[in-house]
Write a protein that holds these residues in place. Sequence first.
Motif, PDB file in Angstrom:
ATOM      1  N   GLY A   1      24.825  -3.541   4.293  1.00 35.89           N
ATOM      2  CA  GLY A   1      23.775  -4.528   4.517  1.00 35.89           C
ATOM      3  C   GLY A   1      22.441  -3.927   4.873  1.00 35.89           C
ATOM      4  N   ILE A   2      22.123  -2.771   4.291  1.00 34.66           N
ATOM      5  CA  ILE A   2      20.888  -2.070   4.623  1.00 34.66           C
ATOM      6  C   ILE A   2      20.130  -1.739   3.338  1.00 34.66           C
ATOM      7  N   ASN A   3      18.957  -1.115   3.510  1.00 36.40           N
ATOM      8  CA  ASN A   3      18.144  -0.745   2.361  1.00 36.40           C
ATOM      9  C   ASN A   3      17.670   0.697   2.424  1.00 36.40           C
ATOM     10  N   GLU A   4      17.955   1.380   3.507  1.00 38.81           N
ATOM     11  CA  GLU A   4      17.480   2.746   3.702  1.00 38.81           C
ATOM     12  C   GLU A   4      18.646   3.682   3.966  1.00 38.81           C
ATOM     13  N   GLN A   5      18.625   4.840   3.324  1.00 36.86           N
ATOM     14  CA  GLN A   5      19.696   5.809   3.520  1.00 36.86           C
ATOM     15  C   GLN A   5      19.758   6.322   4.951  1.00 36.86           C
ATOM     16  N   LYS A   6      18.644   6.277   5.645  1.00 33.48           N
ATOM     17  CA  LYS A   6      18.633   6.752   7.029  1.00 33.48           C
ATOM     18  C   LYS A   6      19.516   5.890   7.932  1.00 33.48           C
ATOM     19  N   ASN A   7      19.856   4.692   7.466  1.00 30.66           N
ATOM     20  CA  ASN A   7      20.702   3.798   8.248  1.00 30.66           C
ATOM     21  C   ASN A   7      22.165   3.859   7.837  1.00 30.66           C
ATOM     22  N   LEU A   8      22.527   4.844   7.015  1.00 32.45           N
ATOM     23  CA  LEU A   8      23.907   4.943   6.565  1.00 32.45           C
ATOM     24  C   LEU A   8      24.865   5.271   7.708  1.00 32.45           C
ATOM     25  N   GLY A   9      24.317   5.683   8.847  1.00 36.11           N
ATOM     26  CA  GLY A   9      25.153   5.939  10.009  1.00 36.11           C
ATOM     27  C   GLY A   9      25.630   4.678  10.698  1.00 36.11           C
ATOM     28  N   LEU A  10      25.177   3.526  10.235  1.00 36.48           N
ATOM     29  CA  LEU A  10      25.624   2.255  10.796  1.00 36.48           C
ATOM     30  C   LEU A  10      27.141   2.185  10.719  1.00 36.48           C
TER      31      LEU A  10
END
Length: 422
Positions: free
Chosen positions: A144-153
């Motif tokens: 549910g994200i749009n940025e790879q930097k948030n893949l740690g969710l």
Amino acid sequence: MHTTPTTLTRRSLLRRALGASCLTLGGGGIQRLAFAEDSAAASGRDLLVTIFLRGGCDGLGVLAPVDDPHYRAARQAHLRIVENGERPGLSIKNGYAGHDWRLHPDAAPLRELYTHGDLALIHACGLKNGTRSHFDAQDMMERGINEQKNLGLSTGWLTRLLDSLPGTGLLPGLSADDAMPASLLGSARAAAIANLQDFSYYGDDRQMKALRLMHSQSGELGAGGQRMLSLLQEVTKKLPKKPDGGIAEYTPAKGVTYPEHDFSNSLKTVAQLAKMEIGLQVAALNYGDWDTHTGQDYRLNDLVTNLVGPLRAFYEDISAQRQRATIVVMSEFGRRLKANESGGTDHGHGNLMFVLGAGIKGGRCHGIWPGLANDKLDEHADLAITTDYRQVLSEVLQNRMRGAEVPKVFPGFTPGPPLGLV
């Protein structure tokens, strides 16, 4: 291989014994399974069914402006939807202004749902990140994200949805597959059940001994064991039985016949569990092999046929639950406007989403169509995205899933003007 020493306790042994085998159900025994938080049977709950077309479905091969000169110039007739000939596209009303919009010729069951007003189409939508990587795009969309930097969710968007919904029954979340998708990452309220025909309460001796030991513990571990037993017992009790005690084949609603295909089997599992009224609120399904770099003309025909036929049967099968059910179909990205030299299309950008349900403003195309002129394309090659995929999902959740907290489901996302889907 280097391993870190671990102190083995009774509890850690239980976790190991159950962790390897109790996260999904199917294959004739208790396998990997995660369970719901309470044991109350639930009826009348909203139900969201998400279908992920893995591999990058060619949205321009499913719904297209057949009279657009840019579309015609980019693809040979056998790789595009055409107006006439042996297999003309299926015309629809209320398409985007200025063009003759048609569905794939094998999508007749889809057009019937659209004409009836239950199906909405949203073109030029998707993940605005721009990646052409299957793995990255699928992972971001399922989180549910749009940025790879948030893949740690650490959780998937369906997990966060379940966490925000009031009251959970025995089985709030389902993956109709052999494993959990990333959209249900971190969920303690979902189970992976590939096929109820293979469902078994008993499992093997080792598994049942571990389960009984777990049930005998105090605190969280014991509560988890109780939830496992409650779900297993309830599902087993409600499954139809043969005279010899074995599990009988599922019987759909009167007049409904599913086409013979694996995707039909996944949909049957969802339909059967939804009718059991054990609290199902979210179901995730996969349908793969949409990566049509080669042989797209015949491959896409089969893919569309084996999507829309089972989907129509499923929608008729859950007619009694239809007022509270919403089905969303999505893919990680679309495909290039221009055909490649191998009889297919390469990874693209903007794509098509479907939303199906009795409460949907169907029979029309929603969102903004950007056009296919070179200066309107993303990187002068692909259909641009004018609608973030989360906009579609947010509107569905806000209006069709009572109690959903959209800001928690899609952190950091600010919805734009409503599309008017619901």
